[in-house]
Design a protein around this motif. Structure first.
Motif, mmCIF file in Angstrom:
data_model
loop_
_atom_site.group_PDB
_atom_site.id
_atom_site.type_symbol
_atom_site.label_atom_id
_atom_site.label_comp_id
_atom_site.label_asym_id
_atom_site.label_seq_id
_atom_site.Cartn_x
_atom_site.Cartn_y
_atom_site.Cartn_z
ATOM 1 N N PHE A 57 -106.264 -16.768 59.746
ATOM 2 C CA PHE A 57 -107.080 -16.883 58.539
ATOM 3 C C PHE A 57 -106.156 -16.905 57.334
ATOM 4 N N GLU A 58 -106.577 -17.631 56.305
ATOM 5 C CA GLU A 58 -105.891 -17.497 55.018
ATOM 6 C C GLU A 58 -106.752 -16.597 54.146
ATOM 7 N N ALA A 59 -106.138 -15.541 53.603
ATOM 8 C CA ALA A 59 -106.855 -14.637 52.702
ATOM 9 C C ALA A 59 -106.883 -15.249 51.307
ATOM 10 N N ILE A 116 -101.105 -15.091 53.629
ATOM 11 C CA ILE A 116 -101.328 -14.537 52.291
ATOM 12 C C ILE A 116 -100.547 -15.350 51.268
ATOM 13 N N ASN A 117 -101.184 -15.601 50.131
ATOM 14 C CA ASN A 117 -100.516 -16.369 49.074
ATOM 15 C C ASN A 117 -99.692 -15.480 48.154
ATOM 16 N N LEU A 118 -98.502 -15.926 47.823
ATOM 17 C CA LEU A 118 -97.678 -15.213 46.840
ATOM 18 C C LEU A 118 -97.577 -16.049 45.576
ATOM 19 N N ILE A 148 -96.460 -15.554 55.049
ATOM 20 C CA ILE A 148 -96.428 -15.561 53.598
ATOM 21 C C ILE A 148 -96.428 -17.009 53.136
ATOM 22 N N GLU A 149 -97.373 -17.363 52.265
ATOM 23 C CA GLU A 149 -97.420 -18.745 51.757
ATOM 24 C C GLU A 149 -96.816 -18.809 50.364
ATOM 25 N N ILE A 150 -95.821 -19.648 50.223
ATOM 26 C CA ILE A 150 -95.255 -19.870 48.892
ATOM 27 C C ILE A 150 -95.231 -21.364 48.618
ATOM 28 N N LEU A 178 -94.664 -23.111 53.660
ATOM 29 C CA LEU A 178 -94.554 -23.829 52.386
ATOM 30 C C LEU A 178 -95.896 -24.448 52.056
ATOM 31 N N ASP A 179 -96.520 -23.914 51.015
ATOM 32 C CA ASP A 179 -97.861 -24.329 50.620
ATOM 33 C C ASP A 179 -97.802 -25.570 49.736
ATOM 34 N N ASP A 180 -98.905 -26.305 49.691
ATOM 35 C CA ASP A 180 -99.036 -27.482 48.817
ATOM 36 C C ASP A 180 -97.885 -28.456 49.020
ATOM 37 N N VAL A 199 -95.179 -25.796 57.462
ATOM 38 C CA VAL A 199 -95.387 -26.661 56.307
ATOM 39 C C VAL A 199 -96.885 -26.918 56.199
ATOM 40 N N LYS A 200 -97.408 -26.684 54.999
ATOM 41 C CA LYS A 200 -98.833 -26.944 54.770
ATOM 42 C C LYS A 200 -98.977 -28.163 53.880
ATOM 43 N N ILE A 201 -99.478 -29.236 54.466
ATOM 44 C CA ILE A 201 -99.604 -30.481 53.699
ATOM 45 C C ILE A 201 -100.710 -30.332 52.656
HETATM 46 CA CA CA Z 1 -102.336 -21.172 50.320
#
Ligand code: CA
Ligand code: C2E
Ligand code: CA
Ligand code: CA
Length: 279
Positions: A57-59, A116-118, A148-150, A178-180, A199-201
């Motif tokens: 899950f992404e919080a 989790i997003n930072l 950890i998503e950055i 790596l987000d976005d 990697v998150k496209i």
């Molecule tokens: Ca995110």
């Protein structure tokens, strides 16, 4: 002319004054939001393409404002960053998300993980790494089940500190995503020098996809390159069956988006985890 000028000037300063007052009031309210229990998390499932099951899950944070109602993160995270509140909010998110993950793992979902997003602002303080490590220890989750998503740009902006933080997190087994991805200016091969796992496209590539040949080509290239570097790929913002099919053909590992589920409450997530479709 002078009169008009003065009026315009007056109008603007009054407007700005008004806005900063609202801003200040919101900041004060945000300050108290944690203590008053107005912040809460929603969880959006990420689905493994090969099994069709929820892998993580992404919080995602929300603020239940007493007068304004539901406030989304894009409308208060920037304010939290400017007002010096992002560290305490970040800690609150980490603690609560890790605790929730522990609860789900204890109920038998032992392979489940949490992302989790930072904020880029959090990545400017090297102490963040120890903070995260101690929250993981306190909540008793295995470090490998936390991601950890950055964003790519946050990493590049604070290169030295950010790299020392992700080095440390990675050394204890916490995963880094790596987000976005694709919205910044760095290349994957450059980023491979850092301990990145996922990697998150970015969902902007999926907006007109697959009807736009360019976007399909970009996504295809990102997936192929990420795989050749040993990275895992998640596509976010998947809204249609058609997008799902193309992503499947391109061997994307995991998907997240409204097609499968919007961000949902803890209770809804608990139910979804135990639903027949997920077993
Ligand atoms: Ca995110
Ligand atoms: P993000 O990390 O890129 O999160 C994904 C956003 O896309 C979420 O918006 C999610 O609700 C939305 N989304 C997911 N699937 C779809 C889809 O299929 N279609 C569309 N149109 N949208 C989809 P949300 O929850 O409003 O969050 C916005 C941003 O706020 C996040 O973007 C993240 O950058 C930030 N954020 C959220 N929670 C936190 C937090 O706890 N800490 C920090 N620092 N930032 C957060
Ligand atoms: Ca994203
Ligand atoms: Ca985003």
């Amino acid at each position: 002319k002078t009169t008009v000028g003065r009026d315009v000037c007056l109008y603007f300063s009054k407007e700005m004054n008004q806005r900063s007052k609202t801003q200040l009031r919101m900041e004060g309210q945000l300050h108290r939001a944690i203590e008053r229990g107005e912040l809460f998390l929603e969880y959006q499932p990420v689905v493994d393409m090969s099994t069709g099951r929820i892998s993580s899950f992404e919080a995602l944070i929300r603020w239940r404002h007493p007068e304004l109602g539901l406030v989304t993160p894009d409308n208060f995270i920037p304010m939290a960053e400017n007002a010096g509140l992002i560290e305490s909010i970040g800690d609150w998110v980490l603690e609560n998300a890790c605790r929730q993950l522990k609860a789900w793992q204890t109920r038998g979902h032992d392979h489940l993980s949490m992302a989790i997003n930072l904020s880029p602002v959090q990545l400017r303080k090297a102490e963040l790494a120890e903070n995260i490590v101690s929250i993981v220890e306190q909540t008793g989750i295995s470090p490998g089940s936390l991601t950890i998503e950055i964003t790519e740009s946050a990493l590049i902006q604070n290169l030295d500190t950010a790299v020392s933080i992700i080095d440390r997190l990675s050394s204890v087994g916490i995963r880094v995503s790596l987000d976005d991805f694709g919205t910044g200016y760095s290349s994957l091969s450059y980023l491979k020098r850092f301990p990145i796992d996922i990697v998150k496209i970015d969902r902007s590539f999926l907006q007109d996809f697959p009807s736009h040949a360019h976007d399909t080509a970009i996504i295809s290239a990102i997936i192929a390159m990420a795989h050749s570097l040993g990275l895992h790929v998640i596509a976010e913002g998947v809204e249609t069956e058609e997008q799902l099919k193309v992503l499947q053909n391109l061997k994307c590992d995991e998907i997240q988006g409204y097609l499968f589920s919007r961000p949902i409450s803890r209770e809804q997530a608990t139910a979804l985890l135990s639903s027949p479709s997920n077993i």
